[in-house]
Design an enzyme around this catalytic site. Structure first.
Site, mmCIF file in Angstrom:
data_model
loop_
_atom_site.group_PDB
_atom_site.id
_atom_site.type_symbol
_atom_site.label_atom_id
_atom_site.label_comp_id
_atom_site.label_asym_id
_atom_site.label_seq_id
_atom_site.Cartn_x
_atom_site.Cartn_y
_atom_site.Cartn_z
ATOM 1 N N ASP A 28 0.839 -1.214 0.000
ATOM 2 C CA ASP A 28 0.000 0.000 0.000
ATOM 3 C C ASP A 28 0.868 1.255 0.000
ATOM 4 O O ASP A 28 1.989 1.245 0.508
ATOM 5 C CB ASP A 28 -0.906 -0.046 1.248
ATOM 6 C CG ASP A 28 -2.070 0.922 1.145
ATOM 7 O OD1 ASP A 28 -2.303 1.488 0.053
ATOM 8 O OD2 ASP A 28 -2.750 1.122 2.173
ATOM 9 N N ASN A 76 -10.774 -2.617 -6.005
ATOM 10 C CA ASN A 76 -9.957 -1.674 -6.788
ATOM 11 C C ASN A 76 -10.575 -1.301 -8.142
ATOM 12 O O ASN A 76 -10.178 -0.317 -8.757
ATOM 13 C CB ASN A 76 -8.544 -2.223 -7.015
ATOM 14 C CG ASN A 76 -7.669 -2.163 -5.788
ATOM 15 O OD1 ASN A 76 -6.753 -2.965 -5.617
ATOM 16 N ND2 ASN A 76 -7.929 -1.211 -4.886
HETATM 17 C C1 FPP Z 1 -1.983 0.288 -3.213
HETATM 18 O O1 FPP Z 1 -1.480 1.587 -3.321
HETATM 19 C C2 FPP Z 1 -1.492 -0.492 -4.296
HETATM 20 C C3 FPP Z 1 -2.254 -1.037 -5.272
HETATM 21 C C4 FPP Z 1 -3.713 -0.907 -5.329
HETATM 22 C C5 FPP Z 1 -1.641 -1.779 -6.356
HETATM 23 C C6 FPP Z 1 -0.465 -2.578 -5.941
HETATM 24 C C7 FPP Z 1 0.220 -3.062 -7.141
HETATM 25 C C8 FPP Z 1 1.559 -3.078 -7.282
HETATM 26 C C9 FPP Z 1 2.473 -2.657 -6.229
HETATM 27 C C10 FPP Z 1 2.164 -3.590 -8.513
HETATM 28 C C11 FPP Z 1 1.728 -4.980 -8.772
HETATM 29 C C12 FPP Z 1 2.692 -5.651 -9.572
HETATM 30 C C13 FPP Z 1 2.443 -6.748 -10.298
HETATM 31 C C14 FPP Z 1 3.577 -7.359 -10.960
HETATM 32 C C15 FPP Z 1 1.109 -7.320 -10.453
HETATM 33 P P1 FPP Z 1 -2.508 2.752 -3.474
HETATM 34 O O2 FPP Z 1 -2.626 3.090 -4.905
HETATM 35 O O3 FPP Z 1 -3.784 2.395 -2.797
HETATM 36 O O4 FPP Z 1 -1.788 3.892 -2.711
HETATM 37 P P2 FPP Z 1 -2.497 5.050 -1.873
HETATM 38 O O5 FPP Z 1 -3.246 4.382 -0.769
HETATM 39 O O6 FPP Z 1 -1.338 5.840 -1.396
HETATM 40 O O7 FPP Z 1 -3.371 5.800 -2.830
#
Ligand code: FPP
Length: 247
Positions: A28, A76
């Site tokens: 996250d 998501n």
């Molecule tokens: C949360 O950060 C992260 C996600 C929803 C996506 C996670 C995915 C990756 C790290 C890459 C995946 C890689 C592969 C190879 C499938 P957020 O966007 O919710 O962050 P925030 O809470 O700060 O907005």
């Protein structure tokens, strides 16, 4: 002490016979990492893939048996279309560059989640990764994609009902038998759950499987999560007393 020295010291202080067999991670903070740097959110996800690379390599080097990464939740989809599209392009990018390494490092790839709703390109990328690594005997790498734990439990119940109607179940079932209907059938439960970015919640991730897991939270955003943080989490795990409800 430079970072490499710190990393080596940490590595040698980890007890190999007390490793968490299964590590699960809620990755996250990609968005906040980017926004705080004045960058578009995609940059956070792009950098997040680099962290995935390093985390997978380090976990496999340390001898972790199972690593489960929460890459996209059933919730998501509610993000703006451009962000969903960008996130859906990442598995392909990751496997295009990383598959030879995964094969070489004896890592076996697996998907947990409802893949029927994933774009064909995502299914293709992960399936090719799974196929190319299916005979590997080292670390099992689970990508949780379109994964939601309540969905998984309800799916399991529906499969169970079908098996009961088909006469495949005799009498009552127990917890062990129920677990076999989950995506994680035949995997042992996570020993350690890591969540980055300072949020202190489980967010519909592995609700059944995390029943007795040790939880480790850090304020570090996922793109900044390094081998050192992973090893610190493991070291912390190694000093915990797991009682499983006993004294
Ligand atoms: C949360 O950060 C992260 C996600 C929803 C996506 C996670 C995915 C990756 C790290 C890459 C995946 C890689 C592969 C190879 C499938 P957020 O966007 O919710 O962050 P925030 O809470 O700060 O907005």
């Amino acid at each position: 002490m430079d970072l490499e020295q710190k990393e080596n010291e940490l590595k040698s202080s980890i007890e190999p016979d007390r490793l968490p067999g299964h590590v699960a991670i809620i990755m996250d903070g990609n968005g906040r990492w980017a926004v705080e740097k004045g960058l578009p959110r995609q940059e956070g996800h792009r950098q997040g893939v680099e962290t995935v690379r390093e985390t997978v390599r380090c976990s496999s080097e340390l001898g972790i048996n199972i690593l489960t990464l929460f890459a996209f939740s059933t919730e998501n989809w509610q993000r703006p279309a451009w962000e969903v599209n960008y996130l859906m392009s990442l598995p392909e990018k990751y496997f295009n560059s990383e598959l030879p390494d995964l094969v070489r490092n004896n890592v076996r790839v697996n998907l947990i989640g409802d893949d029927s709703k994933l774009p064909a390109r995502v299914r293709k990328a992960v399936n090719e990764g799974a196929e190319a690594t299916k005979n590997n005997t080292g670390m099992l790498l689970n990508f949780a994609l379109n994964y939601g734990s309540r969905f998984e439990i309800v799916m399991a119940v529906n499969k169970l009902i079908k098996d009961a109607v088909d006469g495949k179940i005799k009498g009552k079932i127990n917890e062990k038998e129920f677990s076999k209907y989950l995506y994680t059938a035949d995997m042992h439960d996570p020993d350690l759950l890591i969540r980055t970015s300072g949020e202190l919640r489980i967010s519909n991730f592995l609700l059944w499987q995390l029943a007795y897991s040790e939880l480790w939270f850090t304020d570090v955003y996922w793109p900044d999560f390094s081998r050192i943080h992973l090893m610190e989490a493991i070291k912390d795990y190694q000093v915990r007393k797991r009682r499983f409800g006993k004294v």
